[in-house]
Scaffold this motif. Sequence first.
Motif, PDB file in Angstrom:
ATOM      1  N   UNK A   1       0.932  -1.195   0.187  1.00 52.89           N
ATOM      2  CA  UNK A   1       0.094   0.021  -0.252  1.00 52.89           C
ATOM      3  C   UNK A   1       0.749   1.291   0.116  1.00 52.89           C
ATOM      4  N   UNK A   2       1.742   1.195   0.847  1.00 54.94           N
ATOM      5  CA  UNK A   2       2.883   2.409   0.862  1.00 54.94           C
ATOM      6  C   UNK A   2       3.335   2.733  -0.547  1.00 54.94           C
ATOM      7  N   UNK A   3       3.884   1.635  -1.157  1.00 60.83           N
ATOM      8  CA  UNK A   3       4.445   1.714  -2.318  1.00 60.83           C
ATOM      9  C   UNK A   3       3.547   2.208  -3.624  1.00 60.83           C
ATOM     10  N   UNK A   4       2.269   1.756  -3.570  1.00 59.29           N
ATOM     11  CA  UNK A   4       1.333   2.338  -4.491  1.00 59.29           C
ATOM     12  C   UNK A   4       1.069   3.704  -4.166  1.00 59.29           C
ATOM     13  N   UNK A   5       1.071   4.338  -3.056  1.00 55.26           N
ATOM     14  CA  UNK A   5       0.785   5.769  -2.644  1.00 55.26           C
ATOM     15  C   UNK A   5       1.841   6.363  -3.432  1.00 55.26           C
ATOM     16  N   UNK A   6       3.110   5.784  -3.108  1.00 58.83           N
ATOM     17  CA  UNK A   6       4.333   6.767  -3.633  1.00 58.83           C
ATOM     18  C   UNK A   6       4.197   6.751  -5.221  1.00 58.83           C
ATOM     19  N   UNK A   7       3.794   5.549  -5.878  1.00 60.37           N
ATOM     20  CA  UNK A   7       3.920   5.563  -7.302  1.00 60.37           C
ATOM     21  C   UNK A   7       2.721   6.452  -7.686  1.00 60.37           C
ATOM     22  N   UNK A   8       1.482   6.610  -7.064  1.00 60.76           N
ATOM     23  CA  UNK A   8       0.521   7.242  -7.643  1.00 60.76           C
ATOM     24  C   UNK A   8       0.928   8.743  -7.547  1.00 60.76           C
ATOM     25  N   UNK A   9       1.750   9.019  -6.683  1.00 59.93           N
ATOM     26  CA  UNK A   9       1.953  10.566  -6.395  1.00 59.93           C
ATOM     27  C   UNK A   9       3.125  10.955  -7.363  1.00 59.93           C
ATOM     28  N   UNK A  10       4.127  10.014  -7.789  1.00 52.75           N
ATOM     29  CA  UNK A  10       4.830  10.341  -8.720  1.00 52.75           C
ATOM     30  C   UNK A  10       4.799  10.043 -10.156  1.00 52.75           C
ATOM     31  N   UNK A  11       3.392   9.481 -10.277  1.00 53.32           N
ATOM     32  CA  UNK A  11       2.962   9.245 -11.625  1.00 53.32           C
ATOM     33  C   UNK A  11       3.560   8.129 -12.372  1.00 53.32           C
ATOM     34  N   UNK A  12       4.055   7.136 -11.619  1.00 49.18           N
ATOM     35  CA  UNK A  12       4.200   5.722 -12.327  1.00 49.18           C
ATOM     36  C   UNK A  12       2.901   5.096 -12.545  1.00 49.18           C
ATOM     37  N   UNK A  13       1.888   5.232 -11.546  1.00 46.00           N
ATOM     38  CA  UNK A  13       0.753   4.895 -11.711  1.00 46.00           C
ATOM     39  C   UNK A  13      -0.346   6.040 -12.143  1.00 46.00           C
ATOM     40  N   UNK A  14      -0.872   5.651 -13.124  1.00 43.26           N
ATOM     41  CA  UNK A  14      -1.832   6.856 -13.886  1.00 43.26           C
ATOM     42  C   UNK A  14      -3.096   7.264 -13.407  1.00 43.26           C
ATOM     43  N   UNK A  15      -3.984   6.285 -13.180  1.00 43.71           N
ATOM     44  CA  UNK A  15      -5.501   6.674 -12.675  1.00 43.71           C
ATOM     45  C   UNK A  15      -5.896   5.830 -11.437  1.00 43.71           C
ATOM     46  N   UNK A  16      -6.761   6.398 -10.887  1.00 43.90           N
ATOM     47  CA  UNK A  16      -7.659   5.670  -9.702  1.00 43.90           C
ATOM     48  C   UNK A  16      -8.715   5.151 -10.157  1.00 43.90           C
ATOM     49  N   UNK A  17      -8.992   4.154  -9.970  1.00 47.58           N
ATOM     50  CA  UNK A  17     -10.589   3.397 -10.123  1.00 47.58           C
ATOM     51  C   UNK A  17     -10.938   2.682  -9.141  1.00 47.58           C
TER      52      UNK A  17
END
Length: 452
Positions: free
Chosen positions: A299-315
Motif C-alpha cells: 500500500x505504501x509503495x502504491x501511494x508513492x507511485x501514484x503521487x510520482x505518476x508511475x501509476x496513472x489513474x485511480x479506479x
Amino acid sequence: MEAMLQKNYLIRNIQVVNEGSIRTQDVWISKGRIEKIAGSIDAVAGAYEEIDGTGKHLLPGAIDDQVHFREPGLTHKATIYSEAKAAVAGGVTSFMEMPNTKPPVFTQELLEDKYAIGARSSLANYSFFMGTSNDNLEQVLRTNEKKGDVCGVKIFMGASTGNLLVDNYLTIDRIFADSELLIATHCEEESIVKANYERLKAGKGELTPADHPLVRDEEACFESSFKAIQLAKKHGTRLHILHISTERELQLFTNMLPLEEKRITSEVCVHHLHFTSDDYAQHGYNIKCNPAIKAPHNREALWAALLDDRLDVIATDHAPHLPSEKTGPYEHAHAGLPLVQHPLLLMLQYSKEGRISLEKVAQKMSHAVADCFLIRDRGYIREGYWADLVVVDLEGSTEVTKESLYYTCGWSPFEGTRFPARITHTFVNGHKVYGNGVWDESQMGQRMRFAR
C-alpha cells in the motif's frame, strides 16, 4: 442529444479544481456543456438556475475505468441502473464496465445489447469493454471497426467467470498484434495461483480470508504483468494494466514520459490504497478481491507511485456480490467489493489528511482517465466540454449507512465510516441529476466517444 438539454445553470463563486490549480470562478452551463468560465459572469441570457458555490469546490466528474455492474444475467447482484445511480451519488459521472456478465460479452451483438441497456437506464455516461476468450478472436478484432465508440478490449490473464480466462498464447499474441483499441488486462499468473492454493490447502486444510494474498501473491501479479508488457512492447500495443496491487510491479512502469506519450499505462484501485492484509481480521471475506489486498508495504509503495505518476489513474473495480455470497468457506466466498459510491469521498478524506492534493485527485480520477482513453470532451472543466461536474463541501460530512447505499447488493465495506466531506451536486452532461439529496432522473447519461 444536446437539443434535449434545455436547463441552464450558473454556479457562482466556487473554488474550481482543474488542471493543477484551484481558482474562485463562476461557471456557466448551457445546453449540456460548459459555455463560460470566468472570475465573474454577470450577463447571461434566458432562464437559468443559480447555485451559490461559496465555500465549496467544483471538480470534474470522476471517470471510473473499471466497474462490474453485472447486467445482463447477474441482476440479483446489481443492475446498470442501480450501480450508475450509486456512482452519480458519489460524484462518478462516467464509467467503463467489464464484460464478465452472463452471457459474457463475446460477440459484437452482445456488446451492443449492453449499450442499449445503458442508453435506457444509466444515469451516468457509459462505455463497455469487449470481452475475450480463447475462441472469439474474430469477434474481438471486429471491434476495430468501432474504435471511436468502444473504450477498449478486456483480457483476463488470470481466472475469471464464464470462460473469460485467456491462456492460449497464440490468441493473446494475435489480439496484442492486431487490436487497434486500448487493451486492458487483469494480470495474475494462473499457474502460480493454482500452485499456491494447492500448497496451502495441503498444508492447513481450511483456508481463511488472510490466506487470500498468499494464494494470489506478489509473484503471480508480477509475472503476468511482465508478460503483458513484453507482448505490448513486441507489437507496439496500447496496453493498460488494471488494479496494480504490489510494490514489485511498480518497477515495470515509468514516470519519465508524459501520459499522452505512454503506450503502457496503469491503474490503482481505491481498496488497494486503503486496506491492507491487516484488515482481514476485521473485514474477513468482505474484502476478498482479485488481485488480493496485500501486506502493508505494498500500500505504501502504491501511494508513492501514484503521487510520482508511475501509476496513472485511480479506479474502483466495483464488483458487488450479495452478503450470502461473501461468506466462507474460502472457495465459496466470491471476490469483489462494492465501491463506486464512495471513491471520491475516500480520496477527499486522504486530501484533508494531507496525503494527496485536491489537484492530484482531479488529475488521477478525471483528467488522466480522459487522456488515457482519449475520451472526447470530458474529464476537464473546460469551455466547450460536457458539463460533468461535482460540487463538494469540504466542511460537511457523509456517514455511510446501509440505508444510504444505492447498491442492489445492499452493503459496503465502508459502512460505519464518516467521511469528512459531502457531495452536494452532481451534473451529467449539464443535467443536475443529484442536488442536495434530490434526484432528477428525467435524462440518462450518454455513450462516451473516443478520439481514435
